[in-house]
Design a protein around this motif. Structure first.
Motif, PDB file in Angstrom:
ATOM      1  N   PRO A   2       0.832  -1.222   0.000  1.00  0.00           N
ATOM      2  CA  PRO A   2       0.000   0.000   0.000  1.00  0.00           C
ATOM      3  C   PRO A   2       0.862   1.265   0.000  1.00  0.00           C
ATOM      4  O   PRO A   2       0.467   2.295  -0.539  1.00  0.00           O
ATOM      5  N   LEU A   3       2.073   1.151   0.576  1.00  0.00           N
ATOM      6  CA  LEU A   3       3.002   2.287   0.600  1.00  0.00           C
ATOM      7  C   LEU A   3       3.426   2.661  -0.832  1.00  0.00           C
ATOM      8  O   LEU A   3       3.496   3.843  -1.179  1.00  0.00           O
ATOM      9  N   PHE A  29       3.036   6.291  -5.443  1.00  0.00           N
ATOM     10  CA  PHE A  29       2.903   6.424  -6.898  1.00  0.00           C
ATOM     11  C   PHE A  29       1.732   7.342  -7.273  1.00  0.00           C
ATOM     12  O   PHE A  29       1.801   8.081  -8.245  1.00  0.00           O
ATOM     13  N   GLN A  30       0.663   7.282  -6.468  1.00  0.00           N
ATOM     14  CA  GLN A  30      -0.522   8.087  -6.758  1.00  0.00           C
ATOM     15  C   GLN A  30      -0.463   9.481  -6.146  1.00  0.00           C
ATOM     16  O   GLN A  30      -1.348  10.308  -6.352  1.00  0.00           O
ATOM     17  N   GLY A  31       0.597   9.737  -5.368  1.00  0.00           N
ATOM     18  CA  GLY A  31       0.773  11.066  -4.784  1.00  0.00           C
ATOM     19  C   GLY A  31      -0.146  11.343  -3.620  1.00  0.00           C
ATOM     20  O   GLY A  31      -0.476  12.507  -3.337  1.00  0.00           O
ATOM     21  N   ARG A  32      -0.554  10.309  -2.906  1.00  0.00           N
ATOM     22  CA  ARG A  32      -1.462  10.479  -1.767  1.00  0.00           C
ATOM     23  C   ARG A  32      -0.643  10.674  -0.489  1.00  0.00           C
ATOM     24  O   ARG A  32      -0.334   9.733   0.235  1.00  0.00           O
ATOM     25  N   GLN A  33      -0.321  11.929  -0.213  1.00  0.00           N
ATOM     26  CA  GLN A  33       0.577  12.269   0.894  1.00  0.00           C
ATOM     27  C   GLN A  33       0.008  11.885   2.255  1.00  0.00           C
ATOM     28  O   GLN A  33       0.711  11.316   3.092  1.00  0.00           O
ATOM     29  N   LEU A  34      -1.267  12.171   2.488  1.00  0.00           N
ATOM     30  CA  LEU A  34      -1.879  11.868   3.795  1.00  0.00           C
ATOM     31  C   LEU A  34      -1.933  10.357   4.041  1.00  0.00           C
ATOM     32  O   LEU A  34      -1.665   9.886   5.144  1.00  0.00           O
ATOM     33  N   SER A  35      -2.268   9.605   2.994  1.00  0.00           N
ATOM     34  CA  SER A  35      -2.294   8.143   3.120  1.00  0.00           C
ATOM     35  C   SER A  35      -0.902   7.615   3.451  1.00  0.00           C
ATOM     36  O   SER A  35      -0.734   6.697   4.250  1.00  0.00           O
ATOM     37  N   ILE A  50       2.846   5.085   7.287  1.00  0.00           N
ATOM     38  CA  ILE A  50       4.125   5.122   8.016  1.00  0.00           C
ATOM     39  C   ILE A  50       3.863   5.131   9.520  1.00  0.00           C
ATOM     40  O   ILE A  50       4.552   4.443  10.289  1.00  0.00           O
ATOM     41  N   ALA A  51       2.848   5.894   9.942  1.00  0.00           N
ATOM     42  CA  ALA A  51       2.482   5.948  11.364  1.00  0.00           C
ATOM     43  C   ALA A  51       1.998   4.583  11.865  1.00  0.00           C
ATOM     44  O   ALA A  51       2.174   4.243  13.044  1.00  0.00           O
ATOM     45  N   GLN A  52       1.423   3.798  10.961  1.00  0.00           N
ATOM     46  CA  GLN A  52       0.947   2.456  11.311  1.00  0.00           C
ATOM     47  C   GLN A  52       2.071   1.426  11.359  1.00  0.00           C
ATOM     48  O   GLN A  52       1.844   0.263  11.687  1.00  0.00           O
ATOM     49  N   HIS A  96       5.982  13.238  -7.526  1.00  0.00           N
ATOM     50  CA  HIS A  96       5.283  13.709  -6.325  1.00  0.00           C
ATOM     51  C   HIS A  96       6.297  14.120  -5.260  1.00  0.00           C
ATOM     52  O   HIS A  96       6.710  13.312  -4.414  1.00  0.00           O
ATOM     53  N   VAL A  97       6.704  15.375  -5.295  1.00  0.00           N
ATOM     54  CA  VAL A  97       7.777  15.851  -4.416  1.00  0.00           C
ATOM     55  C   VAL A  97       7.377  15.814  -2.941  1.00  0.00           C
ATOM     56  O   VAL A  97       8.209  15.526  -2.069  1.00  0.00           O
ATOM     57  N   ALA A  98       6.104  16.095  -2.635  1.00  0.00           N
ATOM     58  CA  ALA A  98       5.654  16.081  -1.234  1.00  0.00           C
ATOM     59  C   ALA A  98       5.754  14.673  -0.652  1.00  0.00           C
ATOM     60  O   ALA A  98       6.186  14.491   0.491  1.00  0.00           O
ATOM     61  N   CYS A  99       5.386  13.671  -1.447  1.00  0.00           N
ATOM     62  CA  CYS A  99       5.486  12.280  -0.996  1.00  0.00           C
ATOM     63  C   CYS A  99       6.950  11.865  -0.846  1.00  0.00           C
ATOM     64  O   CYS A  99       7.317  11.167   0.101  1.00  0.00           O
ATOM     65  N   ALA A 100       7.773  12.298  -1.773  1.00  0.00           N
ATOM     66  CA  ALA A 100       9.201  11.992  -1.696  1.00  0.00           C
ATOM     67  C   ALA A 100       9.799  12.573  -0.421  1.00  0.00           C
ATOM     68  O   ALA A 100      10.605  11.919   0.255  1.00  0.00           O
ATOM     69  N   LYS A 101       9.381  13.781  -0.091  1.00  0.00           N
ATOM     70  CA  LYS A 101       9.898  14.429   1.124  1.00  0.00           C
ATOM     71  C   LYS A 101       9.491  13.663   2.375  1.00  0.00           C
ATOM     72  O   LYS A 101      10.300  13.456   3.283  1.00  0.00           O
ATOM     73  N   VAL A 102       8.234  13.235   2.419  1.00  0.00           N
ATOM     74  CA  VAL A 102       7.750  12.451   3.573  1.00  0.00           C
ATOM     75  C   VAL A 102       8.580  11.185   3.746  1.00  0.00           C
ATOM     76  O   VAL A 102       9.013  10.849   4.856  1.00  0.00           O
ATOM     77  N   LEU A 103       8.819  10.490   2.662  1.00  0.00           N
ATOM     78  CA  LEU A 103       9.590   9.247   2.711  1.00  0.00           C
ATOM     79  C   LEU A 103      11.029   9.497   3.144  1.00  0.00           C
ATOM     80  O   LEU A 103      11.571   8.784   3.990  1.00  0.00           O
TER      81      LEU A 103
END
Length: 321
Positions: free
Chosen positions: A66-67, A72-78, A83-85, A108-115
């Motif tokens: 799911p990660l 890949f879909q750019g779902r930052q909140l998901s 990750i919190a799970q 998806h730069v925001a998702c990349a940053k989170v990772l």
């Protein structure tokens, strides 16, 4: 005696070859078995086989988690929720594709940053030699390229890995290319499969990239082995690229592996042939002086010319403006 020795040597070589084939057959069988378990939904068994084949640690493997999908879909909140799970940010597929690879491929730069902020490996490599930086250049995301470099991505890669600058040039993503060059990537880096970035730009008719690479000091005659960028531009019937290359001093007489110069490859009476014929013979004194000064200044030419306090027309002449 000699016949016995030859027969004995043949038996040894045959045994070695048979052993190699046997090991290869085992690996293919295991890979097919892994795919079978993926299709059937038995990820646990597939993970066990993946660990055996590739040495991937238990708990860090999934066919597609799911990660991966969220990245890949750019779902930052998901992504943050997963990750919190407790999802491992460095979980990889059987081909060692990480969620960071997917985020960068999607731009998806925001998702990349989170990772990255949660410990994703910035220089992770797939079994095909692909890095997240390569994927960012593939998508044309300058923001992702900058982000990865800030987190320590290696811009200049070894020969066995896929080259980000070649991918950026191939797809015409000039901004990504410029960022890499600004981070000390060699503009003359020759990839065994694709040649230099300038050669790639000519092959894929990325005239914008051709111009910028030449401005940045790329060697005009370095291509793919004996084939020069000019050979490539002529093959692609790109008169604009031909004019750019010859303006920067490309040799019209260099011959490739087939012992052909650029003019030999030009279609008769074509625009490219006319452009080459106009450049035959000695260059003008002004052009020779410009090439000599630029060669002397080297790759710093673009930045140093401004410091020479030259008259504006002369400065523009040296910078091809």
């Amino acid at each position: 005696m000699e016949g016995n020795s030859i027969f004995h040597a043949f038996n040894i070589y045959f045994a070695i070859f048979a052993l190699f084939c046997f090991k290869l057959l085992i690996k293919i069988s295991l890979a097919l078995l892994t795919h079978f378990y993926i299709v059937k939904g038995n990820r646990k068994e597939a993970a066990r086989i993946a660990e055996e084949i590739y040495g991937i640690a238990p708990g860090s493997w999934a066919d597609r988690s799911p990660l991966h999908e969220a990245a890949f879909q750019g779902r930052q909140l998901s992504l943050k929720t997963l990750i919190a799970q407790g999802f491992n940010v460095n979980i990889v597929t059987i081909d060692q594709v990480s969620a960071l690879h997917e985020a960068c491929l999607g731009g998806h730069v925001a998702c990349a940053k989170v990772l990255l902020e949660n410990g994703a490996q910035v220089n992770a490599v797939t079994i095909d030699g692909i890095t997240p930086l390569f994927n960012a250049c593939c998508s044309g995301s300058a923001a992702c390229v900058n982000m990865l470099l800030e987190f320590g991505a290696t811009p200049q890669l070894e020969n066995h890995l896929a080259s980000p600058i070649h991918e950026a040039v191939k797809r015409g993503h000039r901004e990504c290319m410029e960022i890499l060059v600004a981070n000390d990537v060699d503009t003359d880096q020759e990839d065994s499969q694709h040649g230099t970035p300038l050669y790639v730009a000519c092959m894929y008719q990325r005239t914008d990239c051709v111009k910028k690479l030449l401005e940045l000091g790329a060697s005009v005659d370095l291509g793919k082995q004996l084939d020069t960028p000019l050979h490539a531009a002529v093959r692609k019937s790109s008169a604009e690229a031909v004019n750019l290359l010859t303006d920067y001093g490309a040799s019209l007489t260099r011959r490739n592996a087939e012992f052909k110069c650029a003019l030999d490859l030009a279609a008769p009476t074509s625009e490219v042939e006319q452009a080459l014929l106009l450049r035959e013979g000695p260059a003008s004194l002004a052009q020779l002086c410009r090439l000599c000064i630029r060669k002397r200044l080297g790759r710093s030419c673009l930045y140093v010319v401004h410091k020479l306090n030259l008259p504006e027309p002369l400065e523009k002449f040296l910078l091809y403006r």
